[in-house]
Design an enzyme around this catalytic site. Structure first.
Site, PDB file in Angstrom:
ATOM      1  N   HIS A 107     -32.711   5.886 -11.681  1.00 59.01           N
ATOM      2  CA  HIS A 107     -31.717   6.255 -12.202  1.00 59.01           C
ATOM      3  C   HIS A 107     -30.134   6.196 -11.626  1.00 59.01           C
ATOM      4  O   HIS A 107     -29.219   7.039 -11.617  1.00 59.01           O
ATOM      5  CB  HIS A 107     -32.127   7.788 -12.496  1.00 59.01           C
ATOM      6  CG  HIS A 107     -33.054   7.929 -13.105  1.00 59.01           C
ATOM      7  ND1 HIS A 107     -33.201   7.084 -14.448  1.00 59.01           N
ATOM      8  CD2 HIS A 107     -34.027   9.107 -13.461  1.00 59.01           C
ATOM      9  CE1 HIS A 107     -34.855   7.763 -14.937  1.00 59.01           C
ATOM     10  NE2 HIS A 107     -34.904   8.706 -14.397  1.00 59.01           N
ATOM     11  N   HIS A 180     -31.364  12.121 -20.208  1.00 55.34           N
ATOM     12  CA  HIS A 180     -32.324  12.646 -19.766  1.00 55.34           C
ATOM     13  C   HIS A 180     -32.762  13.850 -20.216  1.00 55.34           C
ATOM     14  O   HIS A 180     -33.152  14.807 -19.208  1.00 55.34           O
ATOM     15  CB  HIS A 180     -32.447  12.310 -18.361  1.00 55.34           C
ATOM     16  CG  HIS A 180     -33.680  12.270 -17.571  1.00 55.34           C
ATOM     17  ND1 HIS A 180     -34.672  13.159 -17.910  1.00 55.34           N
ATOM     18  CD2 HIS A 180     -34.278  11.240 -16.889  1.00 55.34           C
ATOM     19  CE1 HIS A 180     -35.760  12.633 -17.141  1.00 55.34           C
ATOM     20  NE2 HIS A 180     -35.453  11.584 -16.510  1.00 55.34           N
ATOM     21  N   GLU A 315     -36.595   9.209 -23.509  1.00 53.13           N
ATOM     22  CA  GLU A 315     -35.300   8.572 -23.035  1.00 53.13           C
ATOM     23  C   GLU A 315     -35.300   7.033 -23.609  1.00 53.13           C
ATOM     24  O   GLU A 315     -35.990   6.031 -23.280  1.00 53.13           O
ATOM     25  CB  GLU A 315     -35.424   8.368 -21.422  1.00 53.13           C
ATOM     26  CG  GLU A 315     -35.688   9.687 -20.784  1.00 53.13           C
ATOM     27  CD  GLU A 315     -36.372   9.525 -19.392  1.00 53.13           C
ATOM     28  OE1 GLU A 315     -35.708   8.874 -18.514  1.00 53.13           O
ATOM     29  OE2 GLU A 315     -37.510  10.133 -19.307  1.00 53.13           O
TER      30      GLU A 315
HETATM   31  C1  GLA Z   1     -37.817   9.375 -15.582  1.00 52.22           C
HETATM   32  C2  GLA Z   1     -38.661   8.711 -14.558  1.00 52.22           C
HETATM   33  C3  GLA Z   1     -39.747   9.507 -13.990  1.00 52.22           C
HETATM   34  C4  GLA Z   1     -39.087  10.511 -13.176  1.00 52.22           C
HETATM   35  C5  GLA Z   1     -38.082  11.294 -14.176  1.00 52.22           C
HETATM   36  C6  GLA Z   1     -37.168  12.090 -13.281  1.00 52.22           C
HETATM   37  O1  GLA Z   1     -38.228   9.939 -16.704  1.00 52.22           O
HETATM   38  O2  GLA Z   1     -39.572   7.717 -15.554  1.00 52.22           O
HETATM   39  O3  GLA Z   1     -40.652   8.619 -13.268  1.00 52.22           O
HETATM   40  O4  GLA Z   1     -38.323  10.055 -12.147  1.00 52.22           O
HETATM   41  O5  GLA Z   1     -37.187  10.418 -14.866  1.00 52.22           O
HETATM   42  O6  GLA Z   1     -37.862  12.857 -12.317  1.00 52.22           O
END
Ligand code: GLA
Length: 350
Positions: A107, A180, A315
């Site tokens: 991220h 997110h 997402e």
């Molecule tokens: C995304 C990732 C997960 C996790 C979340 C945040 O959805 O795919 O593995 O890292 O973000 O915690």
């Protein structure tokens, strides 16, 4: 009447004052967005009786968002999800990124787009709208090139939250942006009874570090088959190696559509409240995440304790680790090109 209001929302971790923008469509849908991380702080949507409820996990104040790391409601960049070994090769140059998820990059790194202050500007659109701008400097978190990003949130009269992203760069760089938000459409503390439909015939299996193996696997015959609406809860208890590796669903689904087309990726329905959400996107994939890492240590809005399955994230994005996976749709943006993506979250009740 549709309107946009602005009020102070405290300060970001560096001390910069930030604001909260309240977008109201005048018909029961209201989005509260801060320019810290572009976070959607709250999203109120009516149930089948017209009763409004905030359907997002999060916090009441900026400090809560700054202190906690599950990316609640935030904009994610420069690259959403994981890049293996926090490294990639582009035009013969190797780039080392910040490793913030074991040896992998997640991220956007340590200070991703979710933790920076964006420049806000209310704009005219099909409803109350907020433009956010951010310049990601050359070298930030290890990425090449200055990247100028613009995100516009629009709340339409019909009750759709549209997110339009644009970016330009002065050096070639990977770009993959997303939102997110953690949704719980109902009154129950978990999303096990939510029904999910995905417009996906394939999903991307992952390894133990949650990096895609490169395989596009057919959903048929697996717990990942949501081509017909299915309750999420029973799927999560299926005996399946992919579910074990991710502790639930934390996978990219390949949306069945033409490249770049704005098409339906997902539908979620909470039968008890009647709230329904449809996600349409121009992106090739959608990461479905059932909050598997929420372990009960975070106390959010109204004193609620957030646990695995408290919410679902949808997402819309390119595939994880694309910079290292030549068979995935490309994510490199070059000078002179414009990165564009649109994702629309539509809310109804029935
Ligand atoms: C995304 C990732 C997960 C996790 C979340 C945040 O959805 O795919 O593995 O890292 O973000 O915690």
């Amino acid at each position: 009447m549709p309107h946009l209001d602005k009020k102070p929302f405290g300060t970001a971790p560096g001390g910069t004052p930030i604001d909260l923008f309240v977008l109201d469509n005048g018909r029961g849908v209201e989005a509260r967005i801060t320019n810290f991380g572009g976070i959607i702080v709250a999203l109120f949507a009516p149930d089948r009786h017209g009763r409004q409820r905030d359907i997002l996990l999060g916090f009441e104040d900026a400090l809560g968002f700054a202190r906690n790391k599950p990316y609640f409601g935030a904009l994610i960049g420069r690259y959403a999800n994981r890049i293996a070994q926090a490294r990639f090769v582009l035009d013969g140059n190797t780039y080392q990124l910040a490793a913030n998820d074991g040896n992998n990059h997640l991220h956007g790194g340590i200070v991703g787009f979710d933790r920076v202050v964006w420049e806000p500007r209310p704009v005219e659109d099909e409803g109350p709208a907020l433009e956010l701008k951010y310049r990601s400097q050359d070298g930030e978190e290890g990425y090449p090139g200055n990247l100028d990003v613009t995100v516009v949130y629009t709340l339409t009269l019909a009750g759709d939250l549209q997110i339009r992203y644009e970016a330009v760069t002065d050096r070639p760089t990977p770009v993959n942006l997303t939102s997110h938000a953690y949704f719980n459409l109902g009154n129950s503390p978990d999303i096990l009874d939510h029904e999910l439909r995905l417009n996906a015939n394939f999903f991307l299996p992952v390894d133990a570090g949650l990096i895609p193996t490169g395989e596009l696997r057919k959903v048929g015959g697996t717990p990942f088959d949501f081509r017909k609406p299915a309750s999420i809860g029973p799927r999560l208890t299926a005996d399946d190696e992919q579910l074990r590796l991710a502790r639930g669903i934390d996978h990219t689904f390949v949306i069945d559509k033409k490249e770049g087309e704005l098409a339906t990726a997902a539908e979620v329905y909470d039968r008890a409240s009647g709230r329904a959400m449809r996600v349409r996107t121009t992106e090739p994939g959608i990461q479905i995440y059932t909050g598997n890492f929420l372990d009960g240590t975070i106390v959010g809005k109204g004193g609620r304790v957030y646990c695995a399955r408290s919410a679902i994230c949808l997402e819309a994005q390119h595939f994880p680790d694309s910079p290292n996976q030549p068979r995935f749709p490309p994510t490199v943006l070059r000078p002179g090109e414009v990165y564009r993506q649109t994702t629309v979250y539509e809310f109804t009740a029935a």
